[in-house]
Motif scaffolding. Sequence first.
Motif, PDB file in Angstrom:
ATOM      1  N   THR A  97       2.511   1.629  -3.335  1.00 19.66           N
ATOM      2  CA  THR A  97       1.566   2.156  -4.327  1.00 19.66           C
ATOM      3  C   THR A  97       1.403   3.661  -4.172  1.00 19.66           C
ATOM      4  N   ARG A  98       1.292   4.119  -2.924  1.00 19.74           N
ATOM      5  CA  ARG A  98       1.172   5.569  -2.711  1.00 19.74           C
ATOM      6  C   ARG A  98       2.405   6.297  -3.258  1.00 19.74           C
TER       7      ARG A  98
ATOM      8  N   ALA B 174      -5.359   3.556  -1.684  1.00 24.45           N
ATOM      9  CA  ALA B 174      -3.915   3.733  -1.857  1.00 24.45           C
ATOM     10  C   ALA B 174      -3.559   4.051  -3.306  1.00 24.45           C
TER      11      ALA B 174
ATOM     12  N   LEU C  84       0.839  -1.204   0.000  1.00 23.40           N
ATOM     13  CA  LEU C  84       0.000   0.000   0.000  1.00 23.40           C
ATOM     14  C   LEU C  84       0.874   1.254   0.000  1.00 23.40           C
ATOM     15  N   GLU C  85       1.910   1.259   0.837  1.00 28.81           N
ATOM     16  CA  GLU C  85       2.812   2.417   0.871  1.00 28.81           C
ATOM     17  C   GLU C  85       3.573   2.532  -0.460  1.00 28.81           C
TER      18      GLU C  85
ATOM     19  N   CYS D 197      -4.463   1.663  -6.094  1.00 30.88           N
ATOM     20  CA  CYS D 197      -4.478   0.500  -6.991  1.00 30.88           C
ATOM     21  C   CYS D 197      -5.701   0.555  -7.903  1.00 30.88           C
TER      22      CYS D 197
ATOM     23  N   ARG E 237      -9.317  -0.060   1.257  1.00 32.22           N
ATOM     24  CA  ARG E 237      -7.975   0.442   1.592  1.00 32.22           C
ATOM     25  C   ARG E 237      -7.048   0.363   0.383  1.00 32.22           C
TER      26      ARG E 237
END
Length: 130
Positions: A64-65, A96, A61-62, A98, A92
């Motif tokens: 991707t951000r 982020a 997730l990080e 996706c 979530r």
Amino acid sequence: MARILIIEDNPANARLAAFILSRHGHEILCAEDALIGLDLARNEQPDLILMDIHLPGMDGLEATRRLRDDPVTADIRIIALTALAMRGDEERIRAAGCDAYLAKPFEHAQLSAAVHGLLYLSLDPESGDA
Ligand code: MN
């Protein structure tokens, strides 16, 4: 044919995805953690990334951000891969940045459909209902 980056720390999962996608003629790049993946994304400019969410160190997730925040990588399509099936995960993951979500374990056809759906739609946005 597309260039696809697989960011996945589980070697068996990475090999399976690489096997399926290379059979479709795609060029495959692999990274076993997020930092290697971010470097490859910037330097190799893949058309699409398969992003495992659970990674050692920085999670997917990080990562991707960070891809979304960098103009060089902001437009790369990203499919999240996760074994989690908990309520709220998809929200979530999409929050982020996706584009799509695939729960592991996935069938060959599900991976192919997710990848080719995103590649096809991005190549020809006027034919999204085909
Ligand atoms: Mn993992």
